[in-house]
Design an enzyme around this catalytic site. Structure first.
Site, PDB file in Angstrom:
ATOM      1  N   ARG A 170       0.884  -1.757   0.237  1.00  0.00           N
ATOM      2  CA  ARG A 170       0.038  -0.190  -0.119  1.00  0.00           C
ATOM      3  C   ARG A 170       0.453   1.408   0.091  1.00  0.00           C
ATOM      4  NH1 ARG A 170      -3.847  -1.495   5.883  1.00  0.00           N
ATOM      5  NH2 ARG A 170      -4.542  -3.322   4.733  1.00  0.00           N
ATOM      6  N   HIS A 186       2.582  -3.291   5.748  1.00  0.00           N
ATOM      7  CA  HIS A 186       1.922  -3.116   4.186  1.00  0.00           C
ATOM      8  C   HIS A 186       2.830  -1.735   3.329  1.00  0.00           C
ATOM      9  CE1 HIS A 186      -1.337  -6.193   3.938  1.00  0.00           C
ATOM     10  NE2 HIS A 186      -1.471  -5.009   5.833  1.00  0.00           N
ATOM     11  N   HIS A 223      -8.539  -7.899  13.002  1.00  0.00           N
ATOM     12  CA  HIS A 223      -7.734  -9.309  12.033  1.00  0.00           C
ATOM     13  C   HIS A 223      -9.241 -10.426  12.623  1.00  0.00           C
ATOM     14  CE1 HIS A 223      -4.451  -6.051  12.326  1.00  0.00           C
ATOM     15  NE2 HIS A 223      -4.263  -7.016  10.770  1.00  0.00           N
ATOM     16  N   HIS A 226      -9.529 -11.980   8.331  1.00  0.00           N
ATOM     17  CA  HIS A 226      -8.457 -12.228   7.717  1.00  0.00           C
ATOM     18  C   HIS A 226      -6.568 -11.813   8.818  1.00  0.00           C
ATOM     19  CE1 HIS A 226      -6.971  -8.133   8.705  1.00  0.00           C
ATOM     20  NE2 HIS A 226      -5.599  -8.382   8.254  1.00  0.00           N
ATOM     21  N   HIS A 228      -3.034 -11.864   9.002  1.00  0.00           N
ATOM     22  CA  HIS A 228      -1.722 -11.182   8.590  1.00  0.00           C
ATOM     23  C   HIS A 228      -0.415 -11.489   8.748  1.00  0.00           C
ATOM     24  CE1 HIS A 228       0.496  -6.999   8.072  1.00  0.00           C
ATOM     25  NE2 HIS A 228       0.919  -7.174   9.100  1.00  0.00           N
TER      26      HIS A 228
END
Length: 244
Positions: A170, A186, A223, A226, A228
């Site tokens: 990102r 990220h 979280h 997902h 991470h």
């Protein structure tokens, strides 16, 4: 781009040909795609950029909490990682990277050096330039490649079950738009948010032995949807609902 099935068949033929010609102890000379070709057999004590290229591809085959250095030095840890890679793919686990090991790697990678089951596009849904993060664009892209090879190891260890990535690199603007933490990995290109199957807890537990130093999953704030994984210089695992 050469199809993966074609590359696998080609690699098999090359391994068999090398064996028949009695050159199995020499350097891997076969080139299965346009990415990288090793020109010599590597073993403990070797050093150089070709060792670094090997380390990128075997860094996901380590012990719990271990992180393999990309330092171009073929030491005990690299030897152990190569052995685990070899064993995982049905090769003689001697820790020496020769034709059979290289040909297996050739069969696993695409022309851009990404592993068979992951792409740069999956690791970058933000922009196509890899710019705007916490590191130069080239570094972010290189970090993403290292992450993909760890994910390839994770995927194979779980029985080659597909793993879906919902977020990778990102830029600062992309990170802000999704509410990411100011220091999010990220921004460095070495993080991936994993969704789909297997379960988030299975992913979090298994990631511990594939070179990821940052693992956040169910039980950690934000979280629950997902898992991470990332390569953080300051290791931190937290997925209390999964027992880690």
């Amino acid at each position: 781009m050469v199809g993966r099935t074609t590359r696998i068949l080609l690699s098999f033929v090359m391994v068999m040909a090398a064996s028949m010609l009695g050159v199995a102890a020499g350097a891997g000379t076969a080139r299965a795609d346009g990415c990288y070709t090793w020109g010599r057999t590597l073993s403990q004590g070797s050093s150089g950029s070709d060792v670094t290229q090997l380390q990128i591809r075997v860094a996901g085959w380590v012990t719990s909490g271990e992180r393999l250095s990309y330092d171009g030095q073929y030491g005990a840890r690299t030897t152990a990682a190569v052995k685990k890679f070899q064993s995982a793919y049905g090769l003689a686990a001697d820790g020496v990277a020769g034709p059979a090991t290289f040909n297996r790697i050739y069969a696993l990678q695409d022309n851009d050096c990404t592993p068979a089951h992951f792409t740069y596009a999956e690791l970058n849904r933000c922009n196509s330039t890899w710019a705007g993060g916490a590191v130069p664009a080239a570094t972010a892209k290189a970090n993403a490649l290292k992450t993909m090879w760890k994910l390839e190891a994770l995927r194979h260890a779980l029985g080659d079950v597909p793993i879906t990535i919902s977020s990778g690199f990102r830029s600062a603007s992309c990170n802000s738009a999704v509410g990411g933490a100011a220091g999010s990995r990220h921004l460095y290109g070495d993080a991936a948010d994993l969704v789909g199957s297997p379960s988030f807890c299975t992913l979090a537990r298994q990631a511990r032995v594939h070179g990821f130093s940052e693992i956040l999953g169910p039980g950690y704030p934000g979280h629950s949807t997902h898992t991470h994984v990332a390569f953080d210089p300051s290791p931190y695992w937290s997925a209390s609902s999964c027992g880690i």
